[in-house]
Design a protein around this motif. Sequence first.
Motif, PDB file in Angstrom:
ATOM      1  N   ALA A 186     -14.509  19.107  -0.856  1.00  0.00           N
ATOM      2  CA  ALA A 186     -14.901  19.017   0.561  1.00  0.00           C
ATOM      3  C   ALA A 186     -13.896  19.723   1.470  1.00  0.00           C
ATOM      4  N   GLY A 187     -13.356  20.854   1.013  1.00  0.00           N
ATOM      5  CA  GLY A 187     -12.433  21.628   1.829  1.00  0.00           C
ATOM      6  C   GLY A 187     -11.029  21.076   1.856  1.00  0.00           C
ATOM      7  N   CYS A 188     -10.726  20.128   0.969  1.00  0.00           N
ATOM      8  CA  CYS A 188      -9.397  19.505   0.959  1.00  0.00           C
ATOM      9  C   CYS A 188      -8.709  19.794  -0.369  1.00  0.00           C
ATOM     10  N   ASN A 189      -7.434  20.140  -0.311  1.00  0.00           N
ATOM     11  CA  ASN A 189      -6.631  20.355  -1.502  1.00  0.00           C
ATOM     12  C   ASN A 189      -5.211  19.907  -1.168  1.00  0.00           C
ATOM     13  N   GLU A 190      -4.922  18.626  -1.366  1.00  0.00           N
ATOM     14  CA  GLU A 190      -3.645  18.046  -0.946  1.00  0.00           C
ATOM     15  C   GLU A 190      -3.023  17.238  -2.071  1.00  0.00           C
ATOM     16  N   ARG A 191      -1.691  17.155  -2.064  1.00  0.00           N
ATOM     17  CA  ARG A 191      -0.922  16.313  -2.983  1.00  0.00           C
ATOM     18  C   ARG A 191      -0.026  15.411  -2.149  1.00  0.00           C
ATOM     19  N   PHE A 192      -0.106  14.101  -2.400  1.00  0.00           N
ATOM     20  CA  PHE A 192       0.708  13.121  -1.690  1.00  0.00           C
ATOM     21  C   PHE A 192       1.686  12.505  -2.685  1.00  0.00           C
ATOM     22  N   ARG A 193       2.968  12.595  -2.405  1.00  0.00           N
ATOM     23  CA  ARG A 193       4.000  12.072  -3.306  1.00  0.00           C
ATOM     24  C   ARG A 193       4.028  10.545  -3.265  1.00  0.00           C
ATOM     25  N   LEU A 194       4.077   9.951  -4.435  1.00  0.00           N
ATOM     26  CA  LEU A 194       4.204   8.510  -4.557  1.00  0.00           C
ATOM     27  C   LEU A 194       5.669   8.142  -4.676  1.00  0.00           C
ATOM     28  N   ASP A 195       5.986   6.863  -4.565  1.00  0.00           N
ATOM     29  CA  ASP A 195       7.350   6.409  -4.801  1.00  0.00           C
ATOM     30  C   ASP A 195       7.771   6.827  -6.213  1.00  0.00           C
ATOM     31  N   SER A 215     -20.601  11.202   3.022  1.00  0.00           N
ATOM     32  CA  SER A 215     -21.450  12.274   2.511  1.00  0.00           C
ATOM     33  C   SER A 215     -20.664  13.377   1.802  1.00  0.00           C
ATOM     34  N   SER A 216     -19.324  13.321   1.825  1.00  0.00           N
ATOM     35  CA  SER A 216     -18.502  14.362   1.206  1.00  0.00           C
ATOM     36  C   SER A 216     -18.203  14.029  -0.244  1.00  0.00           C
ATOM     37  N   GLU A 217     -18.163  15.043  -1.075  1.00  0.00           N
ATOM     38  CA  GLU A 217     -17.788  14.885  -2.477  1.00  0.00           C
ATOM     39  C   GLU A 217     -16.304  15.183  -2.607  1.00  0.00           C
ATOM     40  N   VAL A 218     -15.503  14.139  -2.687  1.00  0.00           N
ATOM     41  CA  VAL A 218     -14.055  14.267  -2.770  1.00  0.00           C
ATOM     42  C   VAL A 218     -13.598  13.669  -4.097  1.00  0.00           C
ATOM     43  N   HIS A 219     -12.649  14.321  -4.748  1.00  0.00           N
ATOM     44  CA  HIS A 219     -12.091  13.835  -6.009  1.00  0.00           C
ATOM     45  C   HIS A 219     -10.645  13.440  -5.769  1.00  0.00           C
ATOM     46  N   VAL A 220     -10.290  12.253  -6.214  1.00  0.00           N
ATOM     47  CA  VAL A 220      -8.942  11.732  -6.014  1.00  0.00           C
ATOM     48  C   VAL A 220      -8.432  11.224  -7.357  1.00  0.00           C
ATOM     49  N   LYS A 221      -7.186  11.624  -7.735  1.00  0.00           N
ATOM     50  CA  LYS A 221      -6.611  11.150  -8.991  1.00  0.00           C
ATOM     51  C   LYS A 221      -5.095  11.064  -8.876  1.00  0.00           C
ATOM     52  N   VAL A 222      -4.485  10.280  -9.767  1.00  0.00           N
ATOM     53  CA  VAL A 222      -3.029  10.178  -9.857  1.00  0.00           C
ATOM     54  C   VAL A 222      -2.583  11.160 -10.927  1.00  0.00           C
ATOM     55  N   GLU A 223      -1.587  11.989 -10.579  1.00  0.00           N
ATOM     56  CA  GLU A 223      -1.125  13.014 -11.507  1.00  0.00           C
ATOM     57  C   GLU A 223       0.361  13.270 -11.282  1.00  0.00           C
ATOM     58  N   GLY A 224       1.187  12.949 -12.256  1.00  0.00           N
ATOM     59  CA  GLY A 224       2.611  13.270 -12.192  1.00  0.00           C
ATOM     60  C   GLY A 224       3.329  12.792 -10.945  1.00  0.00           C
ATOM     61  N   GLY A 225       3.141  11.529 -10.566  1.00  0.00           N
ATOM     62  CA  GLY A 225       3.839  10.992  -9.404  1.00  0.00           C
ATOM     63  C   GLY A 225       3.237  11.380  -8.071  1.00  0.00           C
ATOM     64  N   HIS A 226       2.033  11.946  -8.087  1.00  0.00           N
ATOM     65  CA  HIS A 226       1.336  12.340  -6.866  1.00  0.00           C
ATOM     66  C   HIS A 226      -0.102  11.822  -6.896  1.00  0.00           C
ATOM     67  N   ALA A 284       0.857  -1.190   0.000  1.00  0.00           N
ATOM     68  CA  ALA A 284       0.000   0.000   0.000  1.00  0.00           C
ATOM     69  C   ALA A 284       0.890   1.237   0.000  1.00  0.00           C
ATOM     70  N   VAL A 285       0.634   2.151  -0.928  1.00  0.00           N
ATOM     71  CA  VAL A 285       1.434   3.369  -1.058  1.00  0.00           C
ATOM     72  C   VAL A 285       0.741   4.531  -0.356  1.00  0.00           C
ATOM     73  N   VAL A 286      -0.556   4.706  -0.620  1.00  0.00           N
ATOM     74  CA  VAL A 286      -1.356   5.771  -0.001  1.00  0.00           C
ATOM     75  C   VAL A 286      -2.734   5.206   0.300  1.00  0.00           C
ATOM     76  N   ALA A 287      -3.232   5.442   1.514  1.00  0.00           N
ATOM     77  CA  ALA A 287      -4.586   5.041   1.891  1.00  0.00           C
ATOM     78  C   ALA A 287      -5.328   6.276   2.365  1.00  0.00           C
ATOM     79  N   LEU A 288      -6.510   6.515   1.790  1.00  0.00           N
ATOM     80  CA  LEU A 288      -7.313   7.693   2.120  1.00  0.00           C
ATOM     81  C   LEU A 288      -8.672   7.248   2.637  1.00  0.00           C
ATOM     82  N   ARG A 289      -9.246   8.027   3.546  1.00  0.00           N
ATOM     83  CA  ARG A 289     -10.589   7.776   4.056  1.00  0.00           C
ATOM     84  C   ARG A 289     -11.276   9.120   4.229  1.00  0.00           C
ATOM     85  N   TRP A 290     -12.555   9.219   3.815  1.00  0.00           N
ATOM     86  CA  TRP A 290     -13.298  10.447   3.979  1.00  0.00           C
ATOM     87  C   TRP A 290     -14.769  10.123   4.241  1.00  0.00           C
ATOM     88  N   PRO A 291     -15.512  11.069   4.847  1.00  0.00           N
ATOM     89  CA  PRO A 291     -16.924  10.824   5.155  1.00  0.00           C
ATOM     90  C   PRO A 291     -17.711  10.483   3.897  1.00  0.00           C
TER      91      PRO A 291
END
Length: 91
Positions: free
Chosen positions: A78-87, A61-72, A52-59
Motif C-alpha cells: 500500500a505504498g509503504c516500505n518502513e522498518r521500525f527498530r524494536l528494543d 481497505s489497504s493490503e499491508v504486510h507486517v512482520k518481525v524480522e531481525g529486531g525490526h 507496547a513497543v510498536v503500534a500501527l494503524r492503516w486503512p
Amino acid sequence: MAGSVEGGLLVVDASVDGTGSVFDEMVNDEFVCLNGVSHRERTYYDVRTGRAVVALRWPGSSEVHVKVEGGHVVVSGAGCNERFRLDPGAE
C-alpha cells in the motif's frame, strides 16, 4: 481481535468497522450516524513487561504486510516500505 506470539513479542490484531460509528446531529430527536473510517491495527507488546513497543494503524481497505524480522518490525504494501527498530532484547 486476535493475538499471537512472534519473535518474542505479543502481537495483537484488531479491525475497526467505522460503519455508523460517528454521531453527527439530532434529527427528530434521534441521533444521525455518519460512517467513520474503517481501519486495522496491530500492536506489538514486550512479553516481559507488557509494554507496547510498536503500534500501527492503516486503512481497512489497504493490503499491508507486517512482520518481525531481525529486531525490526517491517511494514510493506500500500505504498509503504518502513522498518521500525524494536528494543534490543525484543528480537
